[in-house]
Design an enzyme around this catalytic site. Sequence first.
Site, mmCIF file in Angstrom:
data_model
loop_
_atom_site.group_PDB
_atom_site.id
_atom_site.type_symbol
_atom_site.label_atom_id
_atom_site.label_comp_id
_atom_site.label_asym_id
_atom_site.label_seq_id
_atom_site.Cartn_x
_atom_site.Cartn_y
_atom_site.Cartn_z
ATOM 1 C CG ASP A 263 -6.255 -6.178 -0.481
ATOM 2 O OD1 ASP A 263 -5.189 -5.555 -0.690
ATOM 3 O OD2 ASP A 263 -6.265 -7.343 -0.059
ATOM 4 C CB ILE A 264 -7.090 -1.519 2.814
ATOM 5 C CG1 ILE A 264 -8.193 -0.730 2.101
ATOM 6 C CG2 ILE A 264 -6.330 -0.627 3.790
ATOM 7 C CD1 ILE A 264 -9.318 -0.278 3.012
ATOM 8 C CD GLU A 309 -9.197 -6.837 3.708
ATOM 9 O OE1 GLU A 309 -8.183 -7.548 3.901
ATOM 10 O OE2 GLU A 309 -10.327 -7.133 4.137
#
Length: 398
Positions: A263-264, A309
Amino acid sequence: MPDIILKKIISSYLNINSAIITLVTIGLITIITIVAYSLERRIRKTSPFYRRATVHIFEGVVLGFSMVMLQQIFHILNNGSVNGGGLYANAQLTILLYCMYLIRNKITLLINICMPFLYYSSMNTERMNNKDLPLFLISYLFLVAIVAFIYWQTDNLQNSEWKYTIMQVLFGLSWWILLWVDHDFPLIEIINMLIVFLIYMTIIRFCAKKLQETMIDYNDLQTQVNYDELTGVRNRANLDKTTQEIFSTYSHEKVPLTIAMFDIDHFKEFNDQYGHSIGDEVLKHVAHTMEREMFLTDAKGQLFRFGGEEFIIIFRGKTPNECKPIVIDLRNALINTPLFINGQKLDITISFGVSKLAAQDSSFKDLFNRVDQYLYKSKNSGRNRLTVEGNTFDFEKP
């Protein structure tokens, strides 16, 4: 005179060979339509250039293959003779014009522009000293103008029946003048050929319209069901279907299956500081960068947007240790391809968790839970990190 033309059409085209060529043309149109719609639903205007270019090149190859296939079938039916070539030529012109309306890319445009120089004896250098050379050049330039106009005005032409018909006539006329220069048949034949060409286009357009309506409905449904609208990558529903299909196979095989979840980092801050529209750009940038890098490096991973995300990559036939350098390369590609918004560089980092399907996993849920734990271990260790089977690595340190 009209009676003569009608008799000529009946004798030349109402026979078994013409029926076969017509059916083959409809079949090729069907294949082209299915291929085009199947590929086009996988790309959008926001898709990376390499992906759009690959699809367009493949569509051009399919169009070229159709031209060759039609030529071979015609020669087989006529034992290598070019007698009755008007039937074959009209079939090819029908496919060329149809693809101009269906496949709207520069590859199709280029094929249409170059086709006169690949047709029969068009490359015969003796024409350069022929008195008909000026007529050939004028007709060719006229064809280029018609093709370019169709390319840029496709939507307007399809929405107006009379404009569509006029363009068909002009397209066929310019082509048959070019062929007349090479083959020197009676001028009255041009009228004959144009009538048959319009009949061909009417039949093909009717069949193709029904097929397109079916394909559009199907592709719209498939896109909505299987692909994420924002990023264009596979969505959660597609992931669930994929995992169900492959679990029964890989859980009983010695071939490894590895999952990478990432994920970001600090994604919420992008939304809070810059707005949700910028957050969407960050998601698209990360997804496109990952897809492009896997395509260019032949990493053979399937990318899915898991939610928010979070993304998942499925690597078939690879162990976690084999996936580790791939993941590092993906992360480095993202770092080396920064996103600029309004002249401002956005620093985007990601955290990974990687694990393989184990013999004790009763379902993919067990694997997902383990990968999710590894991902959060990377985040809790300071983010911008990679955890492989419980071992955490800092991307910034060798």
